[in-house]
Scaffold this motif. Structure first.
Motif, PDB file in Angstrom:
ATOM      1  N   ARG A  85       0.826  -1.202   0.000  1.00 54.32           N
ATOM      2  CA  ARG A  85       0.000   0.000   0.000  1.00 54.32           C
ATOM      3  C   ARG A  85       0.862   1.255   0.000  1.00 54.32           C
ATOM      4  O   ARG A  85       0.535   2.253  -0.661  1.00 54.32           O
ATOM      5  N   GLU A  86       1.960   1.202   0.725  1.00 57.42           N
ATOM      6  CA  GLU A  86       2.871   2.346   0.728  1.00 57.42           C
ATOM      7  C   GLU A  86       3.466   2.567  -0.667  1.00 57.42           C
ATOM      8  O   GLU A  86       3.563   3.702  -1.144  1.00 57.42           O
ATOM      9  N   ARG A  87       3.843   1.479  -1.316  1.00 60.13           N
ATOM     10  CA  ARG A  87       4.402   1.593  -2.674  1.00 60.13           C
ATOM     11  C   ARG A  87       3.345   2.115  -3.641  1.00 60.13           C
ATOM     12  O   ARG A  87       3.652   2.877  -4.552  1.00 60.13           O
ATOM     13  N   THR A  88       2.096   1.700  -3.455  1.00 58.82           N
ATOM     14  CA  THR A  88       1.021   2.191  -4.317  1.00 58.82           C
ATOM     15  C   THR A  88       0.866   3.693  -4.172  1.00 58.82           C
ATOM     16  O   THR A  88       0.719   4.424  -5.169  1.00 58.82           O
ATOM     17  N   ALA A  89       0.914   4.187  -2.943  1.00 58.11           N
ATOM     18  CA  ALA A  89       0.818   5.636  -2.715  1.00 58.11           C
ATOM     19  C   ALA A  89       1.984   6.365  -3.379  1.00 58.11           C
ATOM     20  O   ALA A  89       1.800   7.442  -3.974  1.00 58.11           O
ATOM     21  N   GLU A  90       3.175   5.782  -3.327  1.00 60.80           N
ATOM     22  CA  GLU A  90       4.332   6.391  -3.980  1.00 60.80           C
ATOM     23  C   GLU A  90       4.143   6.427  -5.495  1.00 60.80           C
ATOM     24  O   GLU A  90       4.466   7.426  -6.148  1.00 60.80           O
ATOM     25  N   ASP A  91       3.616   5.327  -6.055  1.00 65.03           N
ATOM     26  CA  ASP A  91       3.372   5.291  -7.503  1.00 65.03           C
ATOM     27  C   ASP A  91       2.349   6.357  -7.911  1.00 65.03           C
ATOM     28  O   ASP A  91       2.503   7.017  -8.949  1.00 65.03           O
ATOM     29  N   LEU A  92       1.316   6.527  -7.110  1.00 60.78           N
ATOM     30  CA  LEU A  92       0.316   7.553  -7.418  1.00 60.78           C
ATOM     31  C   LEU A  92       0.940   8.948  -7.376  1.00 60.78           C
ATOM     32  O   LEU A  92       0.614   9.805  -8.210  1.00 60.78           O
ATOM     33  N   ALA A  93       1.833   9.168  -6.439  1.00 58.13           N
ATOM     34  CA  ALA A  93       2.512  10.468  -6.366  1.00 58.13           C
ATOM     35  C   ALA A  93       3.374  10.707  -7.592  1.00 58.13           C
ATOM     36  O   ALA A  93       3.432  11.823  -8.122  1.00 58.13           O
ATOM     37  N   HIS A  94       4.034   9.652  -8.072  1.00 58.52           N
ATOM     38  CA  HIS A  94       4.838   9.793  -9.291  1.00 58.52           C
ATOM     39  C   HIS A  94       3.938  10.102 -10.491  1.00 58.52           C
ATOM     40  O   HIS A  94       4.312  10.901 -11.363  1.00 58.52           O
ATOM     41  N   ILE A  95       2.783   9.477 -10.542  1.00 64.23           N
ATOM     42  CA  ILE A  95       1.849   9.745 -11.640  1.00 64.23           C
ATOM     43  C   ILE A  95       1.453  11.214 -11.654  1.00 64.23           C
ATOM     44  O   ILE A  95       1.460  11.873 -12.703  1.00 64.23           O
ATOM     45  N   VAL A  96       1.124  11.754 -10.486  1.00 62.73           N
ATOM     46  CA  VAL A  96       0.760  13.166 -10.417  1.00 62.73           C
ATOM     47  C   VAL A  96       1.940  14.049 -10.813  1.00 62.73           C
ATOM     48  O   VAL A  96       1.773  15.048 -11.524  1.00 62.73           O
ATOM     49  N   GLY A  97       3.136  13.674 -10.383  1.00 62.76           N
ATOM     50  CA  GLY A  97       4.311  14.463 -10.741  1.00 62.76           C
ATOM     51  C   GLY A  97       4.534  14.528 -12.237  1.00 62.76           C
ATOM     52  O   GLY A  97       4.814  15.598 -12.793  1.00 62.76           O
ATOM     53  N   PHE A  98       4.400  13.398 -12.915  1.00 63.25           N
ATOM     54  CA  PHE A  98       4.605  13.397 -14.362  1.00 63.25           C
ATOM     55  C   PHE A  98       3.433  14.033 -15.092  1.00 63.25           C
ATOM     56  O   PHE A  98       3.620  14.638 -16.154  1.00 63.25           O
ATOM     57  N   LEU A  99       2.227  13.901 -14.540  1.00 60.43           N
ATOM     58  CA  LEU A  99       1.091  14.596 -15.128  1.00 60.43           C
ATOM     59  C   LEU A  99       1.308  16.108 -15.063  1.00 60.43           C
ATOM     60  O   LEU A  99       1.098  16.822 -16.052  1.00 60.43           O
ATOM     61  N   ALA A 100       1.744  16.600 -13.910  1.00 63.91           N
ATOM     62  CA  ALA A 100       1.994  18.037 -13.762  1.00 63.91           C
ATOM     63  C   ALA A 100       3.083  18.504 -14.725  1.00 63.91           C
ATOM     64  O   ALA A 100       2.957  19.556 -15.370  1.00 63.91           O
ATOM     65  N   THR A 101       4.141  17.716 -14.849  1.00 60.22           N
ATOM     66  CA  THR A 101       5.220  18.110 -15.755  1.00 60.22           C
ATOM     67  C   THR A 101       4.755  18.104 -17.201  1.00 60.22           C
ATOM     68  O   THR A 101       5.134  18.977 -17.989  1.00 60.22           O
ATOM     69  N   SER A 102       3.939  17.130 -17.564  1.00 62.01           N
ATOM     70  CA  SER A 102       3.405  17.090 -18.925  1.00 62.01           C
ATOM     71  C   SER A 102       2.526  18.307 -19.199  1.00 62.01           C
ATOM     72  O   SER A 102       2.528  18.853 -20.301  1.00 62.01           O
ATOM     73  N   LEU A 103       1.773  18.731 -18.187  1.00 64.68           N
ATOM     74  CA  LEU A 103       0.985  19.952 -18.318  1.00 64.68           C
ATOM     75  C   LEU A 103       1.895  21.163 -18.466  1.00 64.68           C
ATOM     76  O   LEU A 103       1.621  22.074 -19.252  1.00 64.68           O
ATOM     77  N   TYR A 104       2.977  21.180 -17.716  1.00 63.12           N
ATOM     78  CA  TYR A 104       3.920  22.299 -17.779  1.00 63.12           C
ATOM     79  C   TYR A 104       4.511  22.430 -19.178  1.00 63.12           C
ATOM     80  O   TYR A 104       4.629  23.522 -19.730  1.00 63.12           O
ATOM     81  N   LEU A 105       4.877  21.287 -19.743  1.00 63.60           N
ATOM     82  CA  LEU A 105       5.511  21.270 -21.064  1.00 63.60           C
ATOM     83  C   LEU A 105       4.496  21.243 -22.204  1.00 63.60           C
ATOM     84  O   LEU A 105       4.875  21.436 -23.356  1.00 63.60           O
ATOM     85  N   ASP A 106       3.228  20.967 -21.874  1.00 63.30           N
ATOM     86  CA  ASP A 106       2.184  20.759 -22.878  1.00 63.30           C
ATOM     87  C   ASP A 106       2.578  19.632 -23.827  1.00 63.30           C
ATOM     88  O   ASP A 106       2.476  19.744 -25.048  1.00 63.30           O
ATOM     89  N   ASP A 107       3.014  18.517 -23.243  1.00 66.48           N
ATOM     90  CA  ASP A 107       3.523  17.390 -24.028  1.00 66.48           C
ATOM     91  C   ASP A 107       2.928  16.091 -23.481  1.00 66.48           C
ATOM     92  O   ASP A 107       3.368  15.577 -22.448  1.00 66.48           O
TER      93      ASP A 107
END
Length: 364
Positions: free
Chosen positions: A277-299
């Motif tokens: 469960r802890e690893r799942t929470a970490e994976d979800l945080a990484h997903i949000v991080g890359f989603l935010a970066t993709s929004l930043y770059l519009d890519d």
């Protein structure tokens, strides 16, 4: 140099064999043997730059590959990286690697939040071998400290390194800050894309795929002088929609909401232990991080690359990647008022569905 004759460049086969020997020592956690192999190569007049890039850097690349394939644990990866870092230090202190400065002054640093310092260290050592005076600042350098350093040293350029794409918004701020004080920026590292497309997008004066290319570019002549009145929004006008800002600012809330709903969307999660469960929470945080970066770059392609890579990493660790589409759909539900975010998440679902269908021999 302290020797009367220059180090010889040796053949690729010999360097590959040496890299294999160093890898064996690193994989065994044998720091002394790894360092002795590096120093013996220098004693045998192998060019220090070749040892740095064709041996130590090659071994570090294999460390990453072995971690991704789940043949090294995180702890083993850290230990191996530490041995490689100490091998670089040993090489830098060898008489064959001592080169008197004959060019200008370069500051080498990692962007704030970037802990992968070895690529930047390799750049710094190669530049020193090429005759530059180098200020190596190491990992995770906050932009204000970097700018204060530039004010006191009058560097000719900054070489800025980042390995993880989620650091690109911070890298952009550092690039712009350096340019505001009149110092051009060369960037490198995996974060900027295999062809350096994000370096251009973020307004850097130059990009290099590796330490050798960085040194070659700086040897060609001065980097273009930056426009001191350049602003971050000049590069990325799409940020005016505030989607990046809202996702980045609310990342923790998004992770908590999706984590709470994921058990119903992916019932297998109910059997997870605390560590899973802890690893799942970490994976979800990484997903949000890359989603935010993709929004930043519009890519959108950055996110699809990340999510398919994540699926491969999970599968290599025996974790079913089929948990990812439900999570992405939950994020899309939470972000339904943000059209760019929803589109990126849908592209991620499509990429995962296509990959699985292809693997099963069916059409997407």
């Amino acid at each position: 140099m302290s020797t009367s004759t220059p180090p010889r460049h040796t053949g690729g086969a010999h360097l590959a064999d040496l890299a294999g020997q160093v890898w064996n020592a690193v994989a065994d956690g044998d720091e002394y043997t790894a360092t002795d192999l590096v120093l013996c190569a220098l004693d045998d007049d192998v060019a220090p730059e070749s040892v740095l890039l064709d041996v130590i850097a090659a071994v570090q690349g294999k460390v990453g590959e072995e971690w991704a394939a789940n043949r090294l644990t995180v702890a083993q990866e850290h230990a191996a990286t530490s041995i490689n870092e100490r091998a670089v230090v040993a090489l830098a202190l060898h008489p064959a690697a001592r080169t008197a400065p004959s060019r200008g002054r370069i500051t080498v640093a990692c962007v704030d939040g970037e802990w992968h310092a070895l690529p930047a260290r390799l750049v710094a050592e190669v530049l020193k071998l090429r005759g530059w005076q180098v200020d190596y600042l190491g990992a995770q350098v906050p932009a204000p400290h970097l700018i204060a350093h530039l004010h006191t040293t009058q560097a000719d350029a900054v070489a800025l390194s980042s390995s993880i794409a989620t650091r690109l918004p911070t890298a952009h701020a550092a690039i712009t800050a350096c340019q505001a004080v009149g110092v051009p920026v060369l960037v490198g590292g995996a974060a900027f894309g295999p062809d350096g497309q994000y370096a251009k997008l973020l307004g850097a004066q130059a990009w290099a795929p590796d330490a050798r290319a960085a040194a070659d570019r700086l040897a060609e002549g001065p980097l273009p002088r930056p426009q001191v009145d350049h602003q971050q929004m000049d590069d990325l006008p799409h940020l005016a929609d505030q989607e990046y800002t809202m996702v980045a600012r609310n990342s923790a809330t998004l992770v908590r909401s999706v984590f709470a709903a994921l058990e119903d969307a992916f019932p297998a999660m109910r059997a997870y232990d605390d560590m899973q469960r802890e690893r799942t929470a970490e994976d979800l945080a990484h997903i949000v991080g890359f989603l935010a970066t993709s929004l930043y770059l519009d890519d959108e392609s950055l996110f699809t690359w990340f999510i398919t890579w994540t699926a491969q990493i999970l599968e290599a660790r025996g974790v079913p990647a089929r948990s990812l589409p439900p999570a992405l759909n939950l994020f899309a539900r939470e972000l339904r008022d943000f059209p760019r975010a929803v589109s990126i998440l849908q592209r991620g679902v499509d990429a995962l569905t296509h990959d699985r269908s292809t693997a099963n021999g069916t059409s997407a």
